[in-house]
Write a protein that holds these residues in place. Structure first.
Motif, PDB file in Angstrom:
ATOM      1  N   GLY A   1     -35.416  -4.853  29.726  1.00  0.00           N
ATOM      2  CA  GLY A   1     -34.937  -5.910  28.107  1.00  0.00           C
ATOM      3  C   GLY A   1     -33.496  -6.268  27.701  1.00  0.00           C
ATOM      4  N   ALA A   2     -33.373  -7.084  28.710  1.00  0.00           N
ATOM      5  CA  ALA A   2     -32.375  -7.980  28.719  1.00  0.00           C
ATOM      6  C   ALA A   2     -31.112  -7.086  27.897  1.00  0.00           C
ATOM      7  CB  ALA A   2     -32.307  -9.172  27.840  1.00  0.00           C
ATOM      8  N   GLU A   3     -30.695  -5.881  29.083  1.00  0.00           N
ATOM      9  CA  GLU A   3     -29.246  -5.027  28.698  1.00  0.00           C
ATOM     10  C   GLU A   3     -28.554  -5.913  29.124  1.00  0.00           C
ATOM     11  OE1 GLU A   3     -30.532  -0.638  29.255  1.00  0.00           O
ATOM     12  OE2 GLU A   3     -31.718  -1.256  29.830  1.00  0.00           O
ATOM     13  N   ARG A   4     -27.321  -5.256  27.729  1.00  0.00           N
ATOM     14  CA  ARG A   4     -26.002  -6.029  28.488  1.00  0.00           C
ATOM     15  C   ARG A   4     -24.500  -4.768  28.383  1.00  0.00           C
ATOM     16  NH1 ARG A   4     -26.647 -11.290  24.537  1.00  0.00           N
ATOM     17  NH2 ARG A   4     -28.903 -11.517  25.246  1.00  0.00           N
ATOM     18  N   ARG A   5     -23.720  -5.337  28.939  1.00  0.00           N
ATOM     19  CA  ARG A   5     -23.061  -4.822  29.724  1.00  0.00           C
ATOM     20  C   ARG A   5     -21.518  -6.082  30.059  1.00  0.00           C
ATOM     21  NH1 ARG A   5     -23.121  -2.463  35.386  1.00  0.00           N
ATOM     22  NH2 ARG A   5     -20.558  -1.211  34.277  1.00  0.00           N
ATOM     23  N   THR A   6     -20.905  -5.449  30.186  1.00  0.00           N
ATOM     24  CA  THR A   6     -19.727  -6.468  29.794  1.00  0.00           C
ATOM     25  C   THR A   6     -18.460  -5.570  31.913  1.00  0.00           C
ATOM     26  OG1 THR A   6     -18.776  -6.722  27.901  1.00  0.00           O
ATOM     27  CG2 THR A   6     -16.829  -7.607  29.636  1.00  0.00           C
ATOM     28  N   TRP A   7     -18.989  -6.466  32.446  1.00  0.00           N
ATOM     29  CA  TRP A   7     -18.358  -6.281  33.533  1.00  0.00           C
ATOM     30  C   TRP A   7     -16.462  -6.833  33.393  1.00  0.00           C
ATOM     31  CZ3 TRP A   7     -17.428 -11.005  37.819  1.00  0.00           C
ATOM     32  CH2 TRP A   7     -16.849 -10.304  38.726  1.00  0.00           C
ATOM     33  N   SER A   8     -16.252  -6.139  34.280  1.00  0.00           N
ATOM     34  CA  SER A   8     -14.289  -5.899  34.362  1.00  0.00           C
ATOM     35  C   SER A   8     -13.705  -7.179  34.651  1.00  0.00           C
ATOM     36  CB  SER A   8     -13.359  -4.066  35.044  1.00  0.00           C
ATOM     37  OG  SER A   8     -13.586  -4.560  36.800  1.00  0.00           O
ATOM     38  N   GLY A   9     -14.643  -7.557  35.312  1.00  0.00           N
ATOM     39  CA  GLY A   9     -14.337  -8.477  36.762  1.00  0.00           C
ATOM     40  C   GLY A   9     -13.265  -7.644  38.272  1.00  0.00           C
ATOM     41  N   ARG A  10     -13.577  -6.573  37.826  1.00  0.00           N
ATOM     42  CA  ARG A  10     -13.035  -6.857  39.392  1.00  0.00           C
ATOM     43  C   ARG A  10     -14.439  -6.846  40.470  1.00  0.00           C
ATOM     44  NH1 ARG A  10     -12.687  -0.570  40.721  1.00  0.00           N
ATOM     45  NH2 ARG A  10     -11.330  -0.929  42.274  1.00  0.00           N
ATOM     46  N   GLY A  11     -13.210  -7.085  42.032  1.00  0.00           N
ATOM     47  CA  GLY A  11     -13.641  -7.981  42.624  1.00  0.00           C
ATOM     48  C   GLY A  11     -14.089  -9.749  42.508  1.00  0.00           C
ATOM     49  N   LYS A  12     -13.622  -9.650  41.530  1.00  0.00           N
ATOM     50  CA  LYS A  12     -13.952 -11.441  41.013  1.00  0.00           C
ATOM     51  C   LYS A  12     -13.158 -12.010  42.346  1.00  0.00           C
ATOM     52  CE  LYS A  12     -11.259 -13.279  38.052  1.00  0.00           C
ATOM     53  NZ  LYS A  12     -10.888 -13.677  36.516  1.00  0.00           N
ATOM     54  N   VAL A  13     -11.876 -11.981  43.136  1.00  0.00           N
ATOM     55  CA  VAL A  13     -11.435 -12.821  44.460  1.00  0.00           C
ATOM     56  C   VAL A  13     -12.633 -12.546  44.595  1.00  0.00           C
ATOM     57  CG1 VAL A  13      -9.244 -13.021  45.962  1.00  0.00           C
ATOM     58  CG2 VAL A  13      -9.288 -12.631  43.080  1.00  0.00           C
ATOM     59  N   GLN A  14     -13.110 -10.986  45.715  1.00  0.00           N
ATOM     60  CA  GLN A  14     -13.631 -10.872  46.522  1.00  0.00           C
ATOM     61  C   GLN A  14     -15.129 -12.109  46.588  1.00  0.00           C
ATOM     62  OE1 GLN A  14     -12.538  -8.529  45.530  1.00  0.00           O
ATOM     63  NE2 GLN A  14     -11.427  -7.534  46.860  1.00  0.00           N
ATOM     64  N   GLU A  15     -15.365 -11.708  45.504  1.00  0.00           N
ATOM     65  CA  GLU A  15     -16.909 -12.827  45.315  1.00  0.00           C
ATOM     66  C   GLU A  15     -16.593 -13.871  44.845  1.00  0.00           C
ATOM     67  OE1 GLU A  15     -20.905 -13.900  43.495  1.00  0.00           O
ATOM     68  OE2 GLU A  15     -19.977 -11.478  43.438  1.00  0.00           O
ATOM     69  N   ALA A  16     -15.790 -14.542  44.942  1.00  0.00           N
ATOM     70  CA  ALA A  16     -15.104 -16.540  45.225  1.00  0.00           C
ATOM     71  C   ALA A  16     -15.207 -16.283  46.718  1.00  0.00           C
ATOM     72  CB  ALA A  16     -14.029 -16.446  44.621  1.00  0.00           C
ATOM     73  N   ASP A  17     -14.570 -15.640  47.148  1.00  0.00           N
ATOM     74  CA  ASP A  17     -14.789 -15.920  48.831  1.00  0.00           C
ATOM     75  C   ASP A  17     -15.896 -15.716  49.431  1.00  0.00           C
ATOM     76  OD1 ASP A  17     -11.652 -16.331  48.635  1.00  0.00           O
ATOM     77  OD2 ASP A  17     -11.570 -14.083  49.385  1.00  0.00           O
ATOM     78  N   LEU A  18     -16.978 -14.366  49.219  1.00  0.00           N
ATOM     79  CA  LEU A  18     -18.139 -14.570  49.938  1.00  0.00           C
ATOM     80  C   LEU A  18     -19.165 -15.717  49.542  1.00  0.00           C
ATOM     81  CD1 LEU A  18     -20.438 -12.816  50.859  1.00  0.00           C
ATOM     82  CD2 LEU A  18     -20.621 -11.910  48.886  1.00  0.00           C
ATOM     83  N   ARG A  19     -18.638 -16.492  47.796  1.00  0.00           N
ATOM     84  CA  ARG A  19     -19.529 -17.702  47.349  1.00  0.00           C
ATOM     85  C   ARG A  19     -18.944 -19.072  48.530  1.00  0.00           C
ATOM     86  NH1 ARG A  19     -21.248 -18.160  41.812  1.00  0.00           N
ATOM     87  NH2 ARG A  19     -21.903 -15.576  41.984  1.00  0.00           N
ATOM     88  N   SER A  20     -17.289 -18.736  48.743  1.00  0.00           N
ATOM     89  CA  SER A  20     -16.706 -20.287  49.593  1.00  0.00           C
ATOM     90  C   SER A  20     -17.481 -20.025  51.443  1.00  0.00           C
ATOM     91  CB  SER A  20     -15.787 -20.666  49.285  1.00  0.00           C
ATOM     92  OG  SER A  20     -15.426 -21.258  50.278  1.00  0.00           O
ATOM     93  N   LYS A  21     -17.563 -18.950  51.440  1.00  0.00           N
ATOM     94  CA  LYS A  21     -17.840 -18.274  52.672  1.00  0.00           C
ATOM     95  C   LYS A  21     -19.542 -18.622  52.431  1.00  0.00           C
ATOM     96  CE  LYS A  21     -14.630 -16.947  55.192  1.00  0.00           C
ATOM     97  NZ  LYS A  21     -14.525 -17.570  56.855  1.00  0.00           N
ATOM     98  N   HIS A  22     -20.570 -18.322  51.766  1.00  0.00           N
ATOM     99  CA  HIS A  22     -21.951 -18.829  51.811  1.00  0.00           C
ATOM    100  C   HIS A  22     -22.451 -20.336  51.490  1.00  0.00           C
ATOM    101  CE1 HIS A  22     -26.266 -18.283  48.904  1.00  0.00           C
ATOM    102  NE2 HIS A  22     -26.114 -18.877  50.395  1.00  0.00           N
ATOM    103  N   LEU A  23     -21.876 -21.184  51.175  1.00  0.00           N
ATOM    104  CA  LEU A  23     -21.798 -22.506  50.840  1.00  0.00           C
ATOM    105  C   LEU A  23     -21.167 -22.892  52.363  1.00  0.00           C
ATOM    106  CD1 LEU A  23     -19.920 -23.436  47.212  1.00  0.00           C
ATOM    107  CD2 LEU A  23     -21.811 -24.509  48.542  1.00  0.00           C
ATOM    108  N   GLU A  24     -20.087 -22.914  52.814  1.00  0.00           N
ATOM    109  CA  GLU A  24     -19.860 -23.437  54.359  1.00  0.00           C
ATOM    110  C   GLU A  24     -20.575 -23.295  54.860  1.00  0.00           C
ATOM    111  OE1 GLU A  24     -16.391 -21.457  57.521  1.00  0.00           O
ATOM    112  OE2 GLU A  24     -15.655 -21.506  55.353  1.00  0.00           O
ATOM    113  N   TYR A  25     -21.026 -21.649  54.839  1.00  0.00           N
ATOM    114  CA  TYR A  25     -22.793 -22.115  56.059  1.00  0.00           C
ATOM    115  C   TYR A  25     -23.754 -23.045  56.171  1.00  0.00           C
ATOM    116  CZ  TYR A  25     -26.468 -19.318  58.361  1.00  0.00           C
ATOM    117  OH  TYR A  25     -27.742 -19.412  58.495  1.00  0.00           O
TER     118      TYR A  25
END
Length: 179
Positions: A136-160
């Motif tokens: 149903g394309a429900e929505r919520r708002t993310w608090s932004g918690r874990g944003k730094v970890q997400e960016a680090d994980l994505r950076s490692k993903h790109l590197e790989y």
């Protein structure tokens, strides 16, 4: 309608596999990785993809409007998603088999969940940190918690990916682009 003229500007720092289907006026920024079997069609207007994006297998990016389709930096397009949104900010995730209609615009840090169909009836811009999920394309708002970890994980993903894709896939070179 006149035939689509191909014009590809691909950064020398980008990794674009040989069997990616490109049509139209497309610019791919530095550090971006485009997996094999991805499709990028600039049918009516150009597509500009920012830096450090990951475009996985079977992703379809389409611009059917005359305006520029602008995709920001650090976005992740997961396997089998289809995106026609005219504007996508930075650090967004479009999950596996999700669909984003041309009436939607994404700001920054938005997540479209797996298999979600985002088709607003009128033009809509999603606020930062919006998460859209479910049938149903429900929505919520993310608090932004874990944003730094997400960016680090994505950076490692790109590197790989930058290390592994060239080992097992042919890459597009400047000669392949007709320049």
């Amino acid at each position: 309608m006149p035939p689509i003229k191909d014009r590809f500007i691909i950064s020398s720092k980008a990794i674009v596999c040989q069997d990616v289907d490109l049509k139209g006026d497309i610019t791919i920024g530095p550090g971006t990785v485009v997996h094999p079997k991805a499709t990028i069609f600039a049918i009516a207007g150009p597509i500009v993809i920012g830096a450090n994006c990951i475009i996985e297998e079977s992703v379809i990016l389409v611009n059917r409007k005359k305006d520029i389709m602008k995709i920001g930096d650090d976005n992740l397009f997961e396997i089998g998603c289809r995106v026609e949104a005219p504007s996508i900010g930075n650090c967004n995730t479009i999950s596996t088999r999700a669909r984003v209609h041309h009436t939607a615009r994404l700001t920054d840090y938005c997540v479209i969940g797996p298999g979600t169909l985002l088709v607003p009836e009128e033009d809509e811009t999603l606020e930062e940190y919006t998460v859209v999920y479910g049938a149903g394309a429900e929505r919520r708002t993310w608090s932004g918690r874990g944003k730094v970890q997400e960016a680090d994980l994505r950076s490692k993903h790109l590197e790989y990916l930058r290390e592994m894709l060239p080992k097992f896939n042919r890459l597009r070179t400047t000669a392949d682009m007709g320049m």
